[in-house]
Design a protein around this motif. Structure first.
Motif, short mmCIF file in Angstrom:
data_model
loop_
_atom_site.label_atom_id
_atom_site.label_comp_id
_atom_site.label_asym_id
_atom_site.label_seq_id
_atom_site.Cartn_x
_atom_site.Cartn_y
_atom_site.Cartn_z
N ASP A 115 -27.30 23.25 26.91
CA ASP A 115 -28.41 24.16 27.18
C ASP A 115 -28.22 24.93 28.48
OD1 ASP A 115 -28.71 22.06 28.91
OD2 ASP A 115 -30.77 21.58 28.37
N GLY A 116 -26.99 24.94 29.02
CA GLY A 116 -26.71 25.66 30.25
C GLY A 116 -26.12 27.03 29.98
N ILE A 117 -25.73 27.71 31.05
CA ILE A 117 -25.12 29.04 30.94
C ILE A 117 -23.86 28.96 30.08
CG2 ILE A 117 -23.95 30.86 32.26
CD1 ILE A 117 -25.80 30.26 34.56
N ALA A 118 -23.69 29.92 29.20
CA ALA A 118 -22.50 30.04 28.34
C ALA A 118 -22.30 28.79 27.48
CB ALA A 118 -21.26 30.32 29.18
N TRP A 119 -23.39 28.23 26.98
CA TRP A 119 -23.38 27.07 26.08
C TRP A 119 -22.61 25.89 26.70
CZ3 TRP A 119 -21.12 24.02 21.99
CH2 TRP A 119 -22.04 23.55 21.05
N THR A 120 -22.90 25.60 27.97
CA THR A 120 -22.32 24.46 28.66
C THR A 120 -23.38 23.39 28.85
OG1 THR A 120 -22.79 25.47 30.81
CG2 THR A 120 -20.59 25.85 29.86
N SER A 121 -22.92 22.19 29.22
CA SER A 121 -23.80 21.06 29.45
C SER A 121 -24.02 20.85 30.94
CB SER A 121 -23.20 19.79 28.84
OG SER A 121 -23.94 18.64 29.23
N ARG A 122 -25.24 20.49 31.30
CA ARG A 122 -25.55 20.14 32.69
C ARG A 122 -25.18 18.70 33.01
NH1 ARG A 122 -31.38 20.30 33.10
NH2 ARG A 122 -31.38 20.04 30.84
N TYR A 123 -24.86 17.90 31.98
CA TYR A 123 -24.70 16.47 32.17
C TYR A 123 -23.25 16.04 32.33
CZ TYR A 123 -29.29 17.15 30.06
OH TYR A 123 -30.55 17.62 29.78
N THR A 124 -22.37 16.57 31.52
CA THR A 124 -20.96 16.19 31.52
C THR A 124 -20.11 17.44 31.34
OG1 THR A 124 -20.95 15.83 29.13
CG2 THR A 124 -21.46 13.91 30.52
N LEU A 125 -18.80 17.28 31.57
CA LEU A 125 -17.85 18.35 31.26
C LEU A 125 -17.53 18.37 29.77
CD1 LEU A 125 -15.39 17.97 34.27
CD2 LEU A 125 -17.14 19.72 33.98
N THR A 126 -17.39 17.18 29.20
CA THR A 126 -17.03 17.03 27.79
C THR A 126 -18.26 16.67 26.98
OG1 THR A 126 -14.85 16.21 28.45
CG2 THR A 126 -15.52 15.82 26.18
N PRO A 127 -18.64 17.46 25.98
CA PRO A 127 -19.82 17.13 25.17
C PRO A 127 -19.52 16.00 24.20
CG PRO A 127 -18.79 19.11 24.34
CD PRO A 127 -18.03 18.73 25.58
N SER A 128 -20.55 15.56 23.51
CA SER A 128 -20.42 14.52 22.51
C SER A 128 -19.56 14.99 21.35
CB SER A 128 -21.81 14.13 21.99
OG SER A 128 -22.41 15.26 21.36
N ALA A 129 -19.17 14.04 20.49
CA ALA A 129 -18.40 14.40 19.30
C ALA A 129 -19.21 15.34 18.41
CB ALA A 129 -18.02 13.13 18.52
N ILE A 130 -20.52 15.11 18.29
CA ILE A 130 -21.36 15.97 17.45
C ILE A 130 -21.32 17.40 17.95
CG2 ILE A 130 -23.75 16.50 16.87
CD1 ILE A 130 -24.26 13.53 16.57
N ASN A 131 -21.57 17.59 19.24
CA ASN A 131 -21.67 18.95 19.76
C ASN A 131 -20.31 19.59 20.00
OD1 ASN A 131 -24.62 19.35 19.93
ND2 ASN A 131 -24.48 17.54 21.23
N SER A 132 -19.26 18.79 20.12
CA SER A 132 -17.91 19.35 20.10
C SER A 132 -17.63 19.99 18.75
CB SER A 132 -16.87 18.26 20.38
OG SER A 132 -17.01 17.74 21.68
N TRP A 133 -18.02 19.31 17.68
CA TRP A 133 -17.81 19.86 16.34
C TRP A 133 -18.68 21.08 16.08
CZ3 TRP A 133 -20.84 19.31 11.57
CH2 TRP A 133 -20.17 19.84 10.45
N VAL A 134 -19.93 21.05 16.56
CA VAL A 134 -20.80 22.21 16.42
C VAL A 134 -20.15 23.43 17.06
CG1 VAL A 134 -23.00 23.22 17.14
CG2 VAL A 134 -22.94 20.89 16.25
N GLY A 135 -19.57 23.25 18.26
CA GLY A 135 -18.92 24.36 18.93
C GLY A 135 -17.68 24.85 18.21
N GLU A 136 -16.95 23.96 17.58
CA GLU A 136 -15.71 24.34 16.90
C GLU A 136 -15.95 25.01 15.55
OE1 GLU A 136 -11.89 21.69 17.83
OE2 GLU A 136 -13.46 20.57 16.81
N GLU A 137 -16.84 24.45 14.73
CA GLU A 137 -16.88 24.85 13.32
C GLU A 137 -18.19 25.47 12.84
OE1 GLU A 137 -14.41 23.19 10.23
OE2 GLU A 137 -14.65 21.23 11.19
N LEU A 138 -19.18 25.59 13.71
CA LEU A 138 -20.47 26.11 13.26
C LEU A 138 -20.85 27.35 14.05
CD1 LEU A 138 -22.66 22.89 12.88
CD2 LEU A 138 -21.35 24.07 11.13
N ARG A 139 -21.22 28.40 13.35
CA ARG A 139 -21.77 29.60 13.97
C ARG A 139 -22.60 30.32 12.90
NH1 ARG A 139 -18.99 30.87 18.30
NH2 ARG A 139 -18.56 28.65 18.04
N THR A 140 -23.85 30.54 13.20
CA THR A 140 -24.71 31.26 12.26
C THR A 140 -24.37 32.75 12.30
OG1 THR A 140 -26.50 29.67 12.62
CG2 THR A 140 -27.09 31.78 11.63
N GLU A 141 -23.96 33.30 11.19
CA GLU A 141 -23.71 34.73 11.06
C GLU A 141 -24.74 35.26 10.05
OE1 GLU A 141 -19.61 34.76 9.87
OE2 GLU A 141 -18.91 34.81 11.94
#
Length: 424
Positions: A144-170
């Motif tokens: 939920d940070g700038i440029a779809w980054t996390s405020r908590y860690t550098l590496t997101p969870s497995a769930i949100n890593s996959w969301v970033g890789e394979e999901l985009r609403t067009e």
């Protein structure tokens, strides 16, 4: 060999991106009422990384982390330079764009999100908004940070890593909001969307499995498959695919909801389905029939303390021929706790993930896996525009696919990194 990106190419690409973005989006003289108006925000991200032993997925390996291959090696990289621009054209009408310069993508500058949002001012307890373009579905609680980054860690969870890789609403998304008690009280959101593309979604989960990677794919980018996959298919590596491609020419959808209680707790649910036809091909790739359900909860029970929990379960299928049909199932969850003390933040997260494949075909390798990951991070923000983060990630995973390339079925990976993010 570890995955490395040089700093100098990033600096020139970042500068070109900022100059081009500023020239293209520079606003005209402000109108008397303050519109139009454009907000610019940016992010520069640099790291020093101690890489794990396993070959990274970005190098065609089966590692679960972004770096890998040279045990104990340290490399300094500029991970990315991102620029976001929000143009407020008239009250309620915004245009948002997020572009990134990053050395692993196909083009010097790629688009992460670009959409138009119409959000008229509410006249009572009921309000609404509509978005159209390319954007992330409302799944992530972390990014939920700038440029779809996390405020908590550098590496997101497995769930949100996959969301970033394979999901985009067009496509288009509509959200209805009801505040029965007015501002500050309970809030109910109902969300629905129709989208094109995303017919490649699920391929990475099937052929590589879960991973913890902080790099979302750009709209022009491709994802590299493990080299074991094309080798098994009697092709020469590397092999890649476009996860957001439209193949079967039928739309997907998602529906969901979110409830925010007066104390700040937030419960969310989303059902996502690309309605892919797994027998249709565009001559380069087949569509994957992928759907899943996601449930998340976020709460701040005490001053500076944030607790997150999210779980996902779904399936992905492909039927290019009777000799290579596959029904895959996947699931993952994470629990995250983060405490902030002034300029410091301490965060810890536990991930569990797995995949299972049902196929009657004996010639197709089974890619079942089970894994757990532990992440700890401490952040320090000496200035409003600077954040230092020291993070360690440990992943234990068991994946049958590793036997195909002579690796042990179990892998134990460790990655440590010191990152600095500059915001502007």
């Amino acid at each position: 060999m570890s995955h490395r990106v040089g700093v100098r190419p990033f600096l020139s690409a970042a500068g070109a991106m900022l100059l081009a973005g500023g020239a293209a989006l520079a606003p005209p003289a402000q109108a008397a009422d303050g519109f139009p108006d454009i907000e610019f925000h940016g992010l520069l991200d640099a790291r020093v990384v101690r890489t794990p032993d396993d070959r990274s997925t970005f190098d065609g390996g089966l590692g679960k982390l972004r770096t890998g291959g040279d045990p104990g090696s340290r490399t300094t990289t500029l991970e990315e330079a991102s620029l976001t621009a929000t143009a407020h054209l008239i009250p309620g009408l915004d245009v948002y764009t997020h572009v990134r310069a990053e050395g692993e993508q196909r083009t010097a500058v790629d688009i992460i999100e670009a959409y138009v949002r119409w959000r008229p001012a509410p006249t009572g307890p009921l309000s609404w908004q509509v978005k159209a373009g390319a954007f992330f579905p409302p799944i992530s609680l972390e990014n939920d940070g700038i440029a779809w980054t996390s405020r908590y860690t550098l590496t997101p969870s497995a769930i949100n890593s996959w969301v970033g890789e394979e999901l985009r609403t067009e496509g288009s998304e509509v959200m209805l909001t009801w505040r029965p008690d007015g501002p500050g009280g309970s809030r109910f959101d109902l969300i629905g969307a129709v989208f094109a593309g995303n017919d490649g979604t699920g391929e990475m989960l099937d052929y590589r499995g879960w991973a913890l990677i902080e790099r979302p794919a750009g709209l022009l980018d491709k994802l590299r498959l493990p080299d074991e996959v094309p080798m098994h298919q009697h092709r020469s590596p590397p092999a890649s695919f476009q996860p957001f491609a439209e193949i079967d020419h039928q739309p997907g959808f998602y529906v969901g909801g979110r409830w925010t209680d007066p104390l700040g707790g937030e419960l969310s649910y989303l059902h996502w389905d690309n309605r892919g036809d797994p027998s249709v091909t565009n001559g380069r790739a087949y569509a994957w029939d992928t759907d899943f359900d996601s449930v998340g909860y976020r709460i701040t029970p005490a001053q500076g303390l944030t607790l997150l929990a999210q779980a996902m379960r779904g399936g992905t299928s492909i039927y290019p021929s009777p000799a290579s049909e596959s029904d895959g199932h996947f699931q993952a969850l994470y629990l995250l706790a983060s405490q902030e003390w002034g300029r410091f933040r301490l965060s810890g997260r536990f991930d569990a993930f797995g995949t299972h494949e049902d196929t009657p075909v004996t010639t197709r390798p089974h890619f079942d896996e089970h894994g757990k990951a532990y992440t700890a991070a401490v952040s320090y923000r000496p200035l409003a525009w600077m954040r230092w983060t020291l993070e360690g990630v440990h992943v234990d995973s068991r994946r049958q696919q590793r036997l195909n390339v002579g690796l042990p079925i179990e892998a134990h990976e460790n990655q440590a990194q010191l990152g600095v993010r500059l915001f502007f």
